[in-house]
Design an enzyme around this catalytic site. Structure first.
Site, mmCIF file in Angstrom:
data_model
loop_
_atom_site.group_PDB
_atom_site.id
_atom_site.type_symbol
_atom_site.label_atom_id
_atom_site.label_comp_id
_atom_site.label_asym_id
_atom_site.label_seq_id
_atom_site.Cartn_x
_atom_site.Cartn_y
_atom_site.Cartn_z
ATOM 1 N N PRO A 45 71.027 14.975 9.257
ATOM 2 C CA PRO A 45 70.629 14.130 9.542
ATOM 3 C C PRO A 45 69.738 13.344 9.795
ATOM 4 O O PRO A 45 68.876 14.162 9.067
ATOM 5 C CB PRO A 45 70.518 14.881 11.124
ATOM 6 C CG PRO A 45 70.198 16.664 10.917
ATOM 7 C CD PRO A 45 70.619 16.693 9.578
ATOM 8 N N ASP A 46 69.067 12.148 10.325
ATOM 9 C CA ASP A 46 68.026 11.637 9.718
ATOM 10 C C ASP A 46 67.040 11.740 10.651
ATOM 11 O O ASP A 46 67.478 12.809 11.261
ATOM 12 C CB ASP A 46 68.731 10.302 9.818
ATOM 13 C CG ASP A 46 68.947 9.225 11.441
ATOM 14 O OD1 ASP A 46 69.373 8.344 11.345
ATOM 15 O OD2 ASP A 46 68.917 9.437 11.750
ATOM 16 N N PHE A 47 66.215 11.669 10.454
ATOM 17 C CA PHE A 47 64.735 11.304 11.897
ATOM 18 C C PHE A 47 65.062 10.621 12.983
ATOM 19 O O PHE A 47 64.569 11.665 13.898
ATOM 20 C CB PHE A 47 63.705 10.933 10.648
ATOM 21 C CG PHE A 47 63.940 12.411 9.169
ATOM 22 C CD1 PHE A 47 63.987 11.525 8.885
ATOM 23 C CD2 PHE A 47 62.673 12.795 9.713
ATOM 24 C CE1 PHE A 47 63.765 12.114 7.075
ATOM 25 C CE2 PHE A 47 63.106 13.821 8.135
ATOM 26 C CZ PHE A 47 63.141 13.749 7.096
ATOM 27 N N ARG A 48 65.596 9.727 12.738
ATOM 28 C CA ARG A 48 64.788 8.591 13.923
ATOM 29 C C ARG A 48 66.029 8.046 14.706
ATOM 30 O O ARG A 48 66.121 7.251 15.618
ATOM 31 C CB ARG A 48 64.346 7.595 14.040
ATOM 32 C CG ARG A 48 62.692 7.645 12.901
ATOM 33 C CD ARG A 48 61.831 7.434 12.622
ATOM 34 N NE ARG A 48 60.469 7.265 12.071
ATOM 35 C CZ ARG A 48 60.469 8.049 11.260
ATOM 36 N NH1 ARG A 48 61.140 7.852 10.541
ATOM 37 N NH2 ARG A 48 59.261 8.074 11.123
ATOM 38 N N ASN A 119 64.392 10.641 -0.046
ATOM 39 C CA ASN A 119 64.870 12.260 0.636
ATOM 40 C C ASN A 119 64.136 12.966 -0.105
ATOM 41 O O ASN A 119 63.774 12.692 -1.127
ATOM 42 C CB ASN A 119 65.566 11.749 0.516
ATOM 43 C CG ASN A 119 66.346 10.581 1.885
ATOM 44 O OD1 ASN A 119 65.841 9.632 3.051
ATOM 45 N ND2 ASN A 119 67.683 9.577 1.810
ATOM 46 N N ASP A 121 66.450 15.576 -0.203
ATOM 47 C CA ASP A 121 67.408 16.670 -0.141
ATOM 48 C C ASP A 121 68.110 16.656 -1.799
ATOM 49 O O ASP A 121 68.780 17.101 -2.225
ATOM 50 C CB ASP A 121 68.759 16.128 0.403
ATOM 51 C CG ASP A 121 69.015 14.789 0.342
ATOM 52 O OD1 ASP A 121 69.225 14.259 1.062
ATOM 53 O OD2 ASP A 121 68.805 14.499 -0.507
ATOM 54 N N HIS A 138 58.853 10.804 -0.940
ATOM 55 C CA HIS A 138 58.006 12.157 -0.489
ATOM 56 C C HIS A 138 57.953 13.747 -1.343
ATOM 57 O O HIS A 138 57.946 14.501 -0.032
ATOM 58 C CB HIS A 138 58.746 11.804 1.073
ATOM 59 C CG HIS A 138 58.341 10.165 1.834
ATOM 60 N ND1 HIS A 138 58.957 9.768 2.978
ATOM 61 C CD2 HIS A 138 57.427 9.518 0.728
ATOM 62 C CE1 HIS A 138 58.480 9.146 2.706
ATOM 63 N NE2 HIS A 138 57.006 8.393 2.065
ATOM 64 N N CYS A 146 51.314 27.147 -3.158
ATOM 65 C CA CYS A 146 50.606 27.980 -2.274
ATOM 66 C C CYS A 146 49.600 26.302 -1.822
ATOM 67 O O CYS A 146 48.739 26.116 -1.928
ATOM 68 C CB CYS A 146 49.525 28.751 -2.671
ATOM 69 S SG CYS A 146 48.130 29.348 -1.824
ATOM 70 N N CYS A 149 45.613 28.343 -3.188
ATOM 71 C CA CYS A 149 45.363 28.341 -3.978
ATOM 72 C C CYS A 149 45.982 27.171 -5.149
ATOM 73 O O CYS A 149 45.214 27.079 -5.779
ATOM 74 C CB CYS A 149 45.219 29.589 -4.866
ATOM 75 S SG CYS A 149 46.726 30.724 -5.368
ATOM 76 N N GLY A 209 69.954 2.860 4.291
ATOM 77 C CA GLY A 209 69.884 3.787 5.525
ATOM 78 C C GLY A 209 68.086 4.199 5.502
ATOM 79 O O GLY A 209 68.630 5.124 5.512
ATOM 80 N N THR A 210 67.308 3.513 5.876
ATOM 81 C CA THR A 210 66.311 3.670 6.205
ATOM 82 C C THR A 210 65.723 2.214 7.231
ATOM 83 O O THR A 210 66.112 1.790 6.832
ATOM 84 C CB THR A 210 65.075 3.181 4.625
ATOM 85 O OG1 THR A 210 64.038 3.827 5.175
ATOM 86 C CG2 THR A 210 64.910 2.033 4.054
ATOM 87 N N SER A 211 64.636 3.379 8.172
ATOM 88 C CA SER A 211 64.525 2.264 9.027
ATOM 89 C C SER A 211 62.517 1.894 8.455
ATOM 90 O O SER A 211 62.576 0.961 9.536
ATOM 91 C CB SER A 211 64.083 3.504 10.339
ATOM 92 O OG SER A 211 62.636 4.030 9.817
HETATM 93 N N1 APR Z 1 74.648 4.318 7.112
HETATM 94 C C1 APR Z 1 73.695 3.250 7.202
HETATM 95 N N2 APR Z 1 72.590 3.239 7.818
HETATM 96 C C2 APR Z 1 72.517 4.752 8.422
HETATM 97 C C3 APR Z 1 73.548 5.226 8.716
HETATM 98 C C4 APR Z 1 74.220 5.077 8.235
HETATM 99 N N3 APR Z 1 75.638 5.936 7.696
HETATM 100 N N4 APR Z 1 72.678 6.141 9.325
HETATM 101 C C5 APR Z 1 71.767 6.361 9.587
HETATM 102 N N5 APR Z 1 71.398 4.781 9.410
HETATM 103 C C6 APR Z 1 70.008 4.209 9.141
HETATM 104 C C7 APR Z 1 69.696 4.123 10.557
HETATM 105 O O1 APR Z 1 70.152 2.819 11.712
HETATM 106 C C8 APR Z 1 67.987 3.915 10.515
HETATM 107 O O2 APR Z 1 67.913 2.768 10.110
HETATM 108 O O3 APR Z 1 69.142 4.564 8.636
HETATM 109 C C9 APR Z 1 68.225 4.676 9.187
HETATM 110 C C10 APR Z 1 67.052 6.065 8.910
HETATM 111 O O4 APR Z 1 65.429 5.931 9.212
HETATM 112 P P1 APR Z 1 64.921 7.601 9.312
HETATM 113 O O5 APR Z 1 65.716 8.042 10.368
HETATM 114 O O6 APR Z 1 63.667 6.440 10.290
HETATM 115 O O7 APR Z 1 64.853 7.769 8.479
HETATM 116 P P2 APR Z 1 64.043 7.029 6.815
HETATM 117 O O8 APR Z 1 63.404 6.096 7.360
HETATM 118 O O9 APR Z 1 64.490 7.731 5.647
HETATM 119 O O10 APR Z 1 62.355 7.600 7.421
HETATM 120 C C11 APR Z 1 61.433 7.193 6.575
HETATM 121 O O11 APR Z 1 59.999 9.608 7.435
HETATM 122 O O12 APR Z 1 59.432 11.594 8.621
HETATM 123 C C12 APR Z 1 59.198 10.298 7.724
HETATM 124 O O13 APR Z 1 59.464 11.610 5.895
HETATM 125 C C13 APR Z 1 59.829 11.565 6.747
HETATM 126 O O14 APR Z 1 61.293 10.387 5.116
HETATM 127 C C14 APR Z 1 61.133 10.252 6.401
HETATM 128 C C15 APR Z 1 60.458 9.143 6.445
#
Ligand code: APR
Length: 278
Positions: A45-48, A119, A121, A138, A146, A149, A209-211
């Site tokens: 799963p993604d985060f948001r 990511n 992963d 990240h 640890c 230490c 794939g990032t917000s």
């Molecule tokens: N194809 C395209 N876009 C996708 C897909 C998909 N299959 N699935 C999800 N998305 C989009 C979502 O719409 C969203 O815009 O990917 C984005 C994911 O955003 P986040 O869940 O915020 O993930 P990310 O941007 O990687 O978060 C950044 O937040 O908590 C921290 O350290 C954590 O590295 C992470 C950082």
């Protein structure tokens, strides 16, 4: 960049133009920025994302707020939420996606300048992207130490503890062991800071794939030269994409868009060959 020109928010039809540019000899150094959205198709799963994102599913861990699961002071007090999440996310049971294999294909074609990923992963490595082409901004689950230490902790023992839902402690000082993931409140790896300058030599930026909500990673998207076109491949428009006249916005599932782009490039067979090997 000339900000007052009409921004180009283009749909999939612009894939032919993008493929044409990638095959031209103007395009030699492609910078990639990845977020959790590229691994959702792998089952992580993604985060948001509403409903499916980790942050809306951590309620069961009764955290003060979702990001606390990656907060270093919260972890010191209560490592249980993080370790139950680690049990779910731990590398080994997930397979890279077509999008990860596409990054590997760019590297095989000597077009990959650097893959900056948020990511943890390690799917970029699992897809066969060369280690020297990956910046895990990240950190990742690959190593652990640890928090007091800083002594390193054995990989196999760590994996055993995580899979058995046990919390590993340092043999030397009994401190908590934490994977080398960058928690909120911790500095990003030196190699991230050192690699930012590379973006100056990018002639294409592809963000997938990032917000673009977490800095300083998100600000990489504003560091390419004005001559460098920026492409967003994402379910929704994010960051300042669309503000710059040569921005290309391809909305949709990243694997779908990547497949269409590779069809246009004539790289479809090579992409599936690489993915089949993962
Ligand atoms: N194809 C395209 N876009 C996708 C897909 C998909 N299959 N699935 C999800 N998305 C989009 C979502 O719409 C969203 O815009 O990917 C984005 C994911 O955003 P986040 O869940 O915020 O993930 P990310 O941007 O990687 O978060 C950044 O937040 O908590 C921290 O350290 C954590 O590295 C992470 C950082």
């Amino acid at each position: 960049r000339d900000k007052n020109k009409e921004p180009k928010v283009l749909k999939a039809r612009d894939i032919p133009a993008l493929a044409h540019y990638i095959k031209s000899n103007e395009c030699k150094n492609i910078a990639i920025m990845l977020g959790a959205g590229v691994s959702t198709a792998a089952g992580i799963p993604d985060f948001r994302s509403p409903k499916t994102g980790l942050y809306s599913n951590l309620a069961r861990l009764n955290l003060p707020h979702p990001e606390a699961v990656f907060d270093i002071s919260f972890f010191r007090n209560n490592p249980v939420p993080f370790y139950s999440l680690a049990h779910e996310l731990y590398p080994g049971k997930f397979r890279p996606t077509l999008t990860h294999s596409f990054v590997r294909l760019l590297s095989e074609k000597n077009l990959l300048l650097k893959c900056f990923t948020q990511n943890i992963d390690t799917l970029e490595r699992r897809a066969g992207v060369p280690g020297n082409k990956i910046i895990e901004a990240h950190g990742s689950f690959a190593t652990q130490r640890c928090i007091d230490c800083k002594s390193e902790y054995d990989d196999e023992r760590m994996k055993k503890h995580v899979l058995e839902k046990k919390i590993p402690r340092c043999d030397r000082c009994k401190g908590l062991i934490k994977p080398d993931i960058v928690f909120f409140g911790e500095a990003l790896p030196a190699e991230f800071i050192q690699s930012i300058g590379l973006l100056n030599s990018a002639d294409l930026l592809i963000v997938m794939g990032t917000s673009l909500t977490v800095h300083p990673f998100a600000s990489l998207a504003e560091m390419t030269p004005s001559s460098c076109p920026r492409v967003l491949i994402n379910l929704d428009k994010v960051g300042d994409f669309g503000d710059q006249p040569d921005d290309v916005i391809l909305l949709g599932q990243c694997d779908e868009v990547v497949k269409q782009l590779c069809q246009e490039l004539g790289w479809e067979k090579e992409l599936s060959r690489l993915w089949e090997k993962t």
